[in-house]
Design an enzyme around this catalytic site. Structure first.
Site, PDB file in Angstrom:
ATOM      1  N   SER A  85     -23.927   9.448 -11.350  1.00 40.43           N
ATOM      2  CA  SER A  85     -22.794   8.593 -11.727  1.00 40.43           C
ATOM      3  C   SER A  85     -22.413   8.716 -13.186  1.00 40.43           C
ATOM      4  O   SER A  85     -21.323   8.303 -13.585  1.00 40.43           O
ATOM      5  CB  SER A  85     -23.123   7.128 -11.411  1.00 40.43           C
ATOM      6  OG  SER A  85     -24.161   6.638 -12.247  1.00 40.43           O
ATOM      7  N   ASP A 111     -32.490   2.772  -5.794  1.00 40.42           N
ATOM      8  CA  ASP A 111     -33.441   3.053  -6.866  1.00 40.42           C
ATOM      9  C   ASP A 111     -34.302   4.244  -6.444  1.00 40.42           C
ATOM     10  O   ASP A 111     -35.076   4.144  -5.478  1.00 40.42           O
ATOM     11  CB  ASP A 111     -34.309   1.812  -7.098  1.00 40.42           C
ATOM     12  CG  ASP A 111     -35.353   2.020  -8.187  1.00 40.42           C
ATOM     13  OD1 ASP A 111     -35.471   3.145  -8.721  1.00 40.42           O
ATOM     14  OD2 ASP A 111     -36.058   1.044  -8.487  1.00 40.42           O
ATOM     15  N   SER A 115     -36.591  18.317 -19.590  1.00 41.98           N
ATOM     16  CA  SER A 115     -36.120  18.121 -20.970  1.00 41.98           C
ATOM     17  C   SER A 115     -36.897  19.079 -21.852  1.00 41.98           C
ATOM     18  O   SER A 115     -37.983  19.531 -21.479  1.00 41.98           O
ATOM     19  CB  SER A 115     -36.378  16.675 -21.412  1.00 41.98           C
ATOM     20  OG  SER A 115     -36.015  16.489 -22.766  1.00 41.98           O
ATOM     21  N   TYR A 172     -41.839   9.291 -22.151  1.00 38.56           N
ATOM     22  CA  TYR A 172     -40.752  10.145 -21.655  1.00 38.56           C
ATOM     23  C   TYR A 172     -41.200  11.616 -21.638  1.00 38.56           C
ATOM     24  O   TYR A 172     -41.036  12.337 -20.632  1.00 38.56           O
ATOM     25  CB  TYR A 172     -39.532   9.965 -22.551  1.00 38.56           C
ATOM     26  CG  TYR A 172     -38.370  10.857 -22.208  1.00 38.56           C
ATOM     27  CD1 TYR A 172     -37.533  10.552 -21.138  1.00 38.56           C
ATOM     28  CD2 TYR A 172     -38.105  12.031 -22.931  1.00 38.56           C
ATOM     29  CE1 TYR A 172     -36.473  11.373 -20.806  1.00 38.56           C
ATOM     30  CE2 TYR A 172     -37.053  12.852 -22.606  1.00 38.56           C
ATOM     31  CZ  TYR A 172     -36.233  12.521 -21.554  1.00 38.56           C
ATOM     32  OH  TYR A 172     -35.188  13.343 -21.223  1.00 38.56           O
ATOM     33  N   ALA A 183     -44.194  12.812 -21.578  1.00 35.41           N
ATOM     34  CA  ALA A 183     -45.226  13.022 -20.547  1.00 35.41           C
ATOM     35  C   ALA A 183     -44.586  13.123 -19.163  1.00 35.41           C
ATOM     36  O   ALA A 183     -44.989  13.949 -18.337  1.00 35.41           O
ATOM     37  CB  ALA A 183     -46.232  11.876 -20.584  1.00 35.41           C
ATOM     38  N   LYS A 241     -41.583  14.197 -18.455  1.00 32.52           N
ATOM     39  CA  LYS A 241     -40.811  15.446 -18.323  1.00 32.52           C
ATOM     40  C   LYS A 241     -41.739  16.664 -18.232  1.00 32.52           C
ATOM     41  O   LYS A 241     -41.436  17.634 -17.521  1.00 32.52           O
ATOM     42  CB  LYS A 241     -39.837  15.573 -19.502  1.00 32.52           C
ATOM     43  CG  LYS A 241     -38.736  14.508 -19.475  1.00 32.52           C
ATOM     44  CD  LYS A 241     -37.843  14.717 -18.273  1.00 32.52           C
ATOM     45  CE  LYS A 241     -36.915  13.576 -18.004  1.00 32.52           C
ATOM     46  NZ  LYS A 241     -36.020  13.804 -16.856  1.00 32.52           N
TER      47      LYS A 241
HETATM   48  P1  NAP Z   1     -27.518   8.632 -18.480  1.00 26.31           P
HETATM   49  O1  NAP Z   1     -26.191   9.001 -19.038  1.00 26.31           O
HETATM   50  O2  NAP Z   1     -28.170   7.350 -18.910  1.00 26.31           O
HETATM   51  O3  NAP Z   1     -27.432   8.671 -16.881  1.00 26.31           O
HETATM   52  C1  NAP Z   1     -28.587   8.397 -16.112  1.00 26.31           C
HETATM   53  C2  NAP Z   1     -28.207   8.395 -14.648  1.00 26.31           C
HETATM   54  O4  NAP Z   1     -29.361   8.124 -13.854  1.00 26.31           O
HETATM   55  C3  NAP Z   1     -27.197   7.325 -14.291  1.00 26.31           C
HETATM   56  O5  NAP Z   1     -26.371   7.776 -13.242  1.00 26.31           O
HETATM   57  C4  NAP Z   1     -28.086   6.172 -13.827  1.00 26.31           C
HETATM   58  O6  NAP Z   1     -27.334   5.270 -13.020  1.00 26.31           O
HETATM   59  C5  NAP Z   1     -29.129   6.968 -13.042  1.00 26.31           C
HETATM   60  N1  NAP Z   1     -30.405   6.291 -12.857  1.00 26.31           N
HETATM   61  C6  NAP Z   1     -31.261   5.821 -13.790  1.00 26.31           C
HETATM   62  N2  NAP Z   1     -32.337   5.260 -13.231  1.00 26.31           N
HETATM   63  C7  NAP Z   1     -32.179   5.394 -11.881  1.00 26.31           C
HETATM   64  C8  NAP Z   1     -32.956   5.027 -10.759  1.00 26.31           C
HETATM   65  N3  NAP Z   1     -34.132   4.389 -10.891  1.00 26.31           N
HETATM   66  N4  NAP Z   1     -32.491   5.310  -9.527  1.00 26.31           N
HETATM   67  C9  NAP Z   1     -31.298   5.935  -9.365  1.00 26.31           C
HETATM   68  N5  NAP Z   1     -30.517   6.315 -10.387  1.00 26.31           N
HETATM   69  C10 NAP Z   1     -30.952   6.045 -11.636  1.00 26.31           C
HETATM   70  O7  NAP Z   1     -28.599   9.754 -18.820  1.00 26.31           O
HETATM   71  P2  NAP Z   1     -28.420  11.324 -19.095  1.00 26.31           P
HETATM   72  O8  NAP Z   1     -28.443  11.500 -20.568  1.00 26.31           O
HETATM   73  O9  NAP Z   1     -27.305  11.880 -18.311  1.00 26.31           O
HETATM   74  O10 NAP Z   1     -29.806  11.856 -18.524  1.00 26.31           O
HETATM   75  C11 NAP Z   1     -29.891  12.393 -17.196  1.00 26.31           C
HETATM   76  C12 NAP Z   1     -31.175  13.187 -17.071  1.00 26.31           C
HETATM   77  O11 NAP Z   1     -31.190  14.210 -18.054  1.00 26.31           O
HETATM   78  C13 NAP Z   1     -32.433  12.351 -17.289  1.00 26.31           C
HETATM   79  O12 NAP Z   1     -33.446  12.786 -16.416  1.00 26.31           O
HETATM   80  C14 NAP Z   1     -32.796  12.665 -18.726  1.00 26.31           C
HETATM   81  O13 NAP Z   1     -34.154  12.503 -18.976  1.00 26.31           O
HETATM   82  C15 NAP Z   1     -32.384  14.116 -18.816  1.00 26.31           C
HETATM   83  N6  NAP Z   1     -32.133  14.616 -20.168  1.00 26.31           N
HETATM   84  C16 NAP Z   1     -31.096  14.129 -20.909  1.00 26.31           C
HETATM   85  C17 NAP Z   1     -30.858  14.654 -22.180  1.00 26.31           C
HETATM   86  C18 NAP Z   1     -29.706  14.215 -23.032  1.00 26.31           C
HETATM   87  O14 NAP Z   1     -29.569  14.696 -24.146  1.00 26.31           O
HETATM   88  N7  NAP Z   1     -28.818  13.367 -22.551  1.00 26.31           N
HETATM   89  C19 NAP Z   1     -31.717  15.639 -22.700  1.00 26.31           C
HETATM   90  C20 NAP Z   1     -32.779  16.093 -21.911  1.00 26.31           C
HETATM   91  C21 NAP Z   1     -32.967  15.593 -20.634  1.00 26.31           C
HETATM   92  P3  NAP Z   1     -27.787   3.730 -12.842  1.00 26.31           P
HETATM   93  O15 NAP Z   1     -28.291   3.248 -14.176  1.00 26.31           O
HETATM   94  O16 NAP Z   1     -26.557   3.035 -12.360  1.00 26.31           O
HETATM   95  O17 NAP Z   1     -28.871   3.759 -11.809  1.00 26.31           O
END
Ligand code: NAP
Length: 259
Positions: free
Chosen positions: A16, A64, A143, A157, A159, A161
């Protein structure tokens, strides 16, 4: 665009917002039929609406992904909607910062549940669908933090990843009998709603530490995920791909000054 992904059914957890939304949009551009999964309705409806407005096929499931009943129901809903599952992008994750001295055991458990347990649950729940299809693709969003780098405040976090990659290597062996591959994308700093919460100063400092001079976009990760999801990547499994603009490369600030 037509590709080997066209017509495939793809689940994107955390689809989303942010990286998951970017992955869903790239897969939809390839003609995949999407199941967008998140807990919050508003952003999920928005993401699904954007894919449909662009001519794609998308449904949403609210649940969830750390909860086994929700995960099973999500896969059942996908099979009911589209007849099967071809691609799982286990991307949902959270990254609340807290130093170890301040971290409660519950903080640790919550991050592990959403980031690591959910990856296991989603893969497990999809195996019957992959077996039925005779093939499958799994893409984890890990990550650089944890597998390659450290960052104060993100020990739990990191750990989670790094744990995803330990899971990945054995999962690749176990999934092989279902003609299913599993690989991980390791993003650097990608501009998302979640990252934006960390503040403008953080974003500027991070951009200055990246050889390519910019933070990543969600489509940068989406294209990497699309490769792993494609038929063409059928002989690649248990592998990782860092997508970070070269962020992990400089040995020191002096190294960056030489660019
Ligand atoms: P984000 O913008 O906060 O989006 C997180 C998404 O996960 C949202 O759709 C959220 O929707 C959903 N979510 C969270 N907890 C959930 C749960 N328990 N069940 C179902 N859905 C859940 O985060 P993002 O930055 O895009 O990160 C996405 C992934 O990329 C993560 O795994 C993160 O660790 C990884 N990552 C991100 C970065 C970065 O720079 N952004 C870098 C490295 C890795 P709801 O809250 O509505 O559930």
């Amino acid at each position: 665009m037509r590709s080997s992904i066209t017509g495939k059914v793809a689940i994107v957890t955390g689809g989303s917002k942010g990286i998951g939304k970017g992955i869903a949009q790239v897969l939809a551009e390839h003609g995949a039929r999407l199941m967008v999964v998140a807990r919050g309705r508003e952003a999920a409806e928005q993401a699904v609406g954007e894919i449909r407005d662009a001519g794609g096929a998308a449904e949403l499931y609210l649940g969830d992904m750390a909860d086994w009943d929700d995960v099973r129901a999500m896969v059942e809903a996908t099979v009911a909607a589209y007849g099967g599952v071809d691609i799982l992008c286990a991307n949902a994750g959270v990254f609340p910062a807290k130093k170890i001295i301040d971290m409660e055991p519950e903080d640790w458990d919550a991050v592990m549940a959403t980031n690591l347990r959910s990856a296991f649950l989603c893969v497990k729940a999809c195996i019957p669908a992959f077996e039925t299809a005779g093939r499958g693709r799994v893409v984890l969003t890990s990550s650089i933090t944890g597998p390659v780098t450290g960052f104060p405040g993100w020990s739990h976090y990191g750990a989670s990843k790094a744990g995803q990659l330990g899971f990945l290597r054995t999962a690749a062996m176990e999934l092989a009998r279902y003609n299913t591959t599993i690989n991980a994308v390791l993003p650097g700093n990608i501009v998302t709603e979640g990252l934006g919460d960390l503040g403008a100063d953080y974003l500027a400092t991070m951009a200055a530490s990246i050889p390519l001079g910019r933070l990543g976009s969600v489509s940068d990760i989406g294209h990497a995920a699309a490769f792993f999801a494609s038929d063409e990547a059928g002989y690649v499994t248990g592998q990782t791909l860092i997508v970070d603009g070269g962020q992990v490369l400089p040995e020191s600030l002096e190294a960056m000054a030489g660019i």
